[in-house]
Enzyme design. Structure first.
Site, mmCIF file in Angstrom:
data_model
loop_
_atom_site.group_PDB
_atom_site.id
_atom_site.type_symbol
_atom_site.label_atom_id
_atom_site.label_comp_id
_atom_site.label_asym_id
_atom_site.label_seq_id
_atom_site.Cartn_x
_atom_site.Cartn_y
_atom_site.Cartn_z
ATOM 1 N N LYS A 115 25.448 34.798 43.115
ATOM 2 C CA LYS A 115 26.532 34.824 42.126
ATOM 3 C C LYS A 115 25.910 34.609 40.763
ATOM 4 O O LYS A 115 24.848 34.000 40.642
ATOM 5 C CB LYS A 115 27.548 33.705 42.404
ATOM 6 C CG LYS A 115 28.917 33.984 41.837
ATOM 7 C CD LYS A 115 29.706 34.890 42.756
ATOM 8 C CE LYS A 115 31.089 35.182 42.219
ATOM 9 N NZ LYS A 115 31.952 35.777 43.259
ATOM 10 N N ASP A 155 33.647 40.020 38.785
ATOM 11 C CA ASP A 155 34.353 38.798 39.198
ATOM 12 C C ASP A 155 35.272 38.448 38.025
ATOM 13 O O ASP A 155 35.569 39.321 37.196
ATOM 14 C CB ASP A 155 33.342 37.675 39.515
ATOM 15 C CG ASP A 155 34.000 36.472 40.192
ATOM 16 O OD1 ASP A 155 34.361 36.575 41.370
ATOM 17 O OD2 ASP A 155 34.169 35.430 39.527
HETATM 18 P P1 NAD Z 1 40.456 38.426 36.958
HETATM 19 O O1 NAD Z 1 39.683 38.027 35.765
HETATM 20 O O2 NAD Z 1 40.850 39.846 37.108
HETATM 21 O O3 NAD Z 1 41.810 37.546 37.021
HETATM 22 C C1 NAD Z 1 41.763 36.153 36.989
HETATM 23 C C2 NAD Z 1 43.191 35.650 36.956
HETATM 24 O O4 NAD Z 1 43.176 34.226 36.997
HETATM 25 C C3 NAD Z 1 43.942 36.040 35.685
HETATM 26 O O5 NAD Z 1 45.262 36.427 36.012
HETATM 27 C C4 NAD Z 1 43.956 34.742 34.897
HETATM 28 O O6 NAD Z 1 45.077 34.644 34.017
HETATM 29 C C5 NAD Z 1 44.069 33.737 36.018
HETATM 30 N N1 NAD Z 1 43.724 32.399 35.560
HETATM 31 C C6 NAD Z 1 42.647 32.021 34.830
HETATM 32 N N2 NAD Z 1 42.733 30.712 34.548
HETATM 33 C C7 NAD Z 1 43.871 30.259 35.132
HETATM 34 C C8 NAD Z 1 44.531 29.009 35.179
HETATM 35 N N3 NAD Z 1 44.005 27.980 34.560
HETATM 36 N N4 NAD Z 1 45.677 28.912 35.882
HETATM 37 C C9 NAD Z 1 46.212 29.972 36.489
HETATM 38 N N5 NAD Z 1 45.657 31.191 36.455
HETATM 39 C C10 NAD Z 1 44.501 31.331 35.783
HETATM 40 O O7 NAD Z 1 39.632 37.904 38.224
HETATM 41 P P2 NAD Z 1 39.681 38.406 39.717
HETATM 42 O O8 NAD Z 1 38.587 39.379 39.899
HETATM 43 O O9 NAD Z 1 41.067 38.758 40.068
HETATM 44 O O10 NAD Z 1 39.242 37.088 40.480
HETATM 45 C C11 NAD Z 1 40.164 36.075 40.859
HETATM 46 C C12 NAD Z 1 39.568 35.240 41.960
HETATM 47 O O11 NAD Z 1 39.253 36.084 43.074
HETATM 48 C C13 NAD Z 1 38.261 34.522 41.646
HETATM 49 O O12 NAD Z 1 38.189 33.322 42.371
HETATM 50 C C14 NAD Z 1 37.207 35.478 42.166
HETATM 51 O O13 NAD Z 1 35.978 34.842 42.433
HETATM 52 C C15 NAD Z 1 37.889 35.937 43.425
HETATM 53 N N6 NAD Z 1 37.402 37.196 43.985
HETATM 54 C C16 NAD Z 1 37.378 38.334 43.248
HETATM 55 C C17 NAD Z 1 36.936 39.508 43.830
HETATM 56 C C18 NAD Z 1 36.964 40.830 43.088
HETATM 57 O O14 NAD Z 1 36.664 41.857 43.726
HETATM 58 N N7 NAD Z 1 37.328 40.885 41.836
HETATM 59 C C19 NAD Z 1 36.479 39.504 45.147
HETATM 60 C C20 NAD Z 1 36.529 38.325 45.884
HETATM 61 C C21 NAD Z 1 37.004 37.179 45.286
#
Ligand code: NAD
Length: 429
Positions: A115, A155
């Site tokens: 990561k 991410d």
């Molecule tokens: P993203 O940046 O697209 O979205 C993140 C979201 O989290 C946004 O809606 C943001 O407003 C919200 N957020 C941030 N701070 C916050 C808070 N304090 N309270 C509530 N909401 C809050 O990111 P993503 O890619 O959707 O990733 C989200 C999660 O999923 C992370 O934990 C990431 O590691 C995990 N993840 C992502 C992927 C991927 O393919 N993108 C794959 C596996 C896991």
């Protein structure tokens, strides 16, 4: 609301690395993991921290701190996302890297875990600055990444555009006769620059495949079911839009701008458009503004954390009024949260299974890049479905057989595979 810790409350959140270690220790004890292999897996193999200057639009130079943690590569090249967020820190990235190792092993994908991230808030920077930050970070990483060595992906705070800048920079320090052979240095690219059909929605899609399997196992109808989502970015918004197609109703959403609720249901497609235009869920017409406690207390069937770590804790787990939690985010439930959900009989489908659709389609993208192929969306979805169904069945079988929770079962599955390989290969020299 500006950051997770502020949103979640007064208690100091558990350190993500400590949490990941506690999860590993629990599974190691249950399965009797070889103590030497346990020790090896307790720390990442490599921890890279780079500090680099970037020119801002106004001519100033600002220093940035970037991380790439390579946890383990016994099953294949290191694999894992790059996060741009103002709270990125070493222990967080170490935990996220370990979770990638377990996730790839749960899915039986030939990748290890890594990561990376940069500690800054990307919303405060122009597209030109984001491009220079990404290119300079890629340059600083140098040969520590590569299509057969360590493969980043999007991410929190990064997207397909970020990955294309990363790939282009890497190609620019690759000899010209090999440039096109290194396209697979990152996944999650745009379709036009070598990405895969279905990658953008893959994590949300994979999560819904897990929800479907859980619903079948529990004789539960998704048509008319209610769900709440925390985080409406890539993972949360795709999961919500796909669940809506099943006739499920989105009743509450929270992101960094606030929380809204509607017992009649929020339109997930319109909300995704709103978030794209306005940067967050705040102000979306058709929902009542609610606070943190009200969000977590919303009556629903499925609760989907899809934001950051440490959200379901000793403070918030007692509030939940749902049947099951599907972890879209990585590490959203801390050790207390896990225990409280177990005690309350709320089933949890862990991150290393529920959000593994992203890395699975990343693997498909990497394969397509290697073979110069382009698969249809139907083919990608069908392969993803097969792999998610298989992983779900395996984790649930271990959980039932050993009478353990799903997270520990997923870890037991992953660690058994990793332990077997260590024993076959031995430890050098
Ligand atoms: P993203 O940046 O697209 O979205 C993140 C979201 O989290 C946004 O809606 C943001 O407003 C919200 N957020 C941030 N701070 C916050 C808070 N304090 N309270 C509530 N909401 C809050 O990111 P993503 O890619 O959707 O990733 C989200 C999660 O999923 C992370 O934990 C990431 O590691 C995990 N993840 C992502 C992927 C991927 O393919 N993108 C794959 C596996 C896991």
């Amino acid at each position: 609301m500006s950051d997770t810790t502020a949103v979640i409350g007064k208690n100091k959140p558990m350190n993500a690395h400590e949490m990941a270690t506690a999860q590993l220790n629990r599974a190691a004890e249950v399965m009797g993991l070889d103590p030497e292999i346990h020790t090896i897996l307790s720390q990442p193999k490599n921890e890279l921290i780079v500090n680099f200057p970037v020119r801002m639009d106004d001519g100033r130079h600002v220093m940035f701190k970037g991380y790439r943690i390579q946890h383990n590569n016994i099953m294949g090249p290191y694999k894992g996302g790059i996060r741009y967020h103002h709270e990125v820190h070493l222990d967080e990235v170490k935990a996220l890297a370990a979770w990638m190792t377990w996730k790839c092993a749960v899915m039986e994908i030939p990748f290890g875990g890594a990561k990376g991230g940069i500690k800054f808030d990307p919303r405060q920077y122009s597209p030109a600055e984001l491009e220079r930050i990404t290119r300079r970070f890629t340059h600083a990483l140098g040969n520590n990444i590569g299509p057969d060595h360590d493969i980043p992906a999007p991410d929190v705070g990064t997207n397909a555009q970020t990955m294309v800048w990363l790939m282009d920079t890497y190609m620019n320090f690759t000899p010209s006769d090999r440039k096109n052979a290194v396209r697979g240095v990152v996944t999650g690219k745009s379709l036009t620059s070598g990405g895969s059909q279905g990658r953008e929605k893959a994590t949300g899609q994979g999560l819904v495949f897990v929800v479907e399997e859980w619903a079948k196992e529990n004789n539960f109808s998704l048509n008319g079911a209610t769900f709440a989502v925390q985080g409406f970015g890539n993972v949360g918004s795709f999961a919500a839009r796909i669940l809506a197609k099943h006739g499920s109703k989105l009743v509450a959403v929270q992101d960094h701008t606030g929380a809204i609720r509607s017992v009649d249901g929020l339109d997930a497609v319109k909300l995704a458009d709103w978030v794209k235009k306005n940067g967050g869920v705040a102000g979306f017409p058709g929902g009542d503004v609610i606070n943190q406690t009200e969000f977590f207390s919303t009556q629903c069937d499925l609760f989907i954390p899809a934001a950051l770590e440490n959200q379901i804790t000793a403070e918030t787990a007692p509030l939940l009024k749902c049947r099951a939690v599907f972890e879209g985010a990585n590490g959203p439930t801390d050790i207390d949260g896990d225990r409280i959900l177990r005690e309350r009989g709320i089933e949890l489908l862990p991150d290393v299974l529920a959000n593994a659709g992203g890395v699975t389609v990343s693997y498909f993208e990497w394969l397509q890049n290697r073979r110069a192929e382009s698969w249809t969306l139907e083919e990608v979805d069908a392969r993803l479905h097969t792999m998610m169904v298989h992983a779900y069945a395996t984790v649930r079988r271990i959980a039932r057989d050993r009478k353990i929770d799903n997270r520990t079962a997923a870890y037991v599955h992953a660690l058994t595979r990793i332990e077997t390989v260590y024993k076959e290969r031995g430890i050098f020299p």
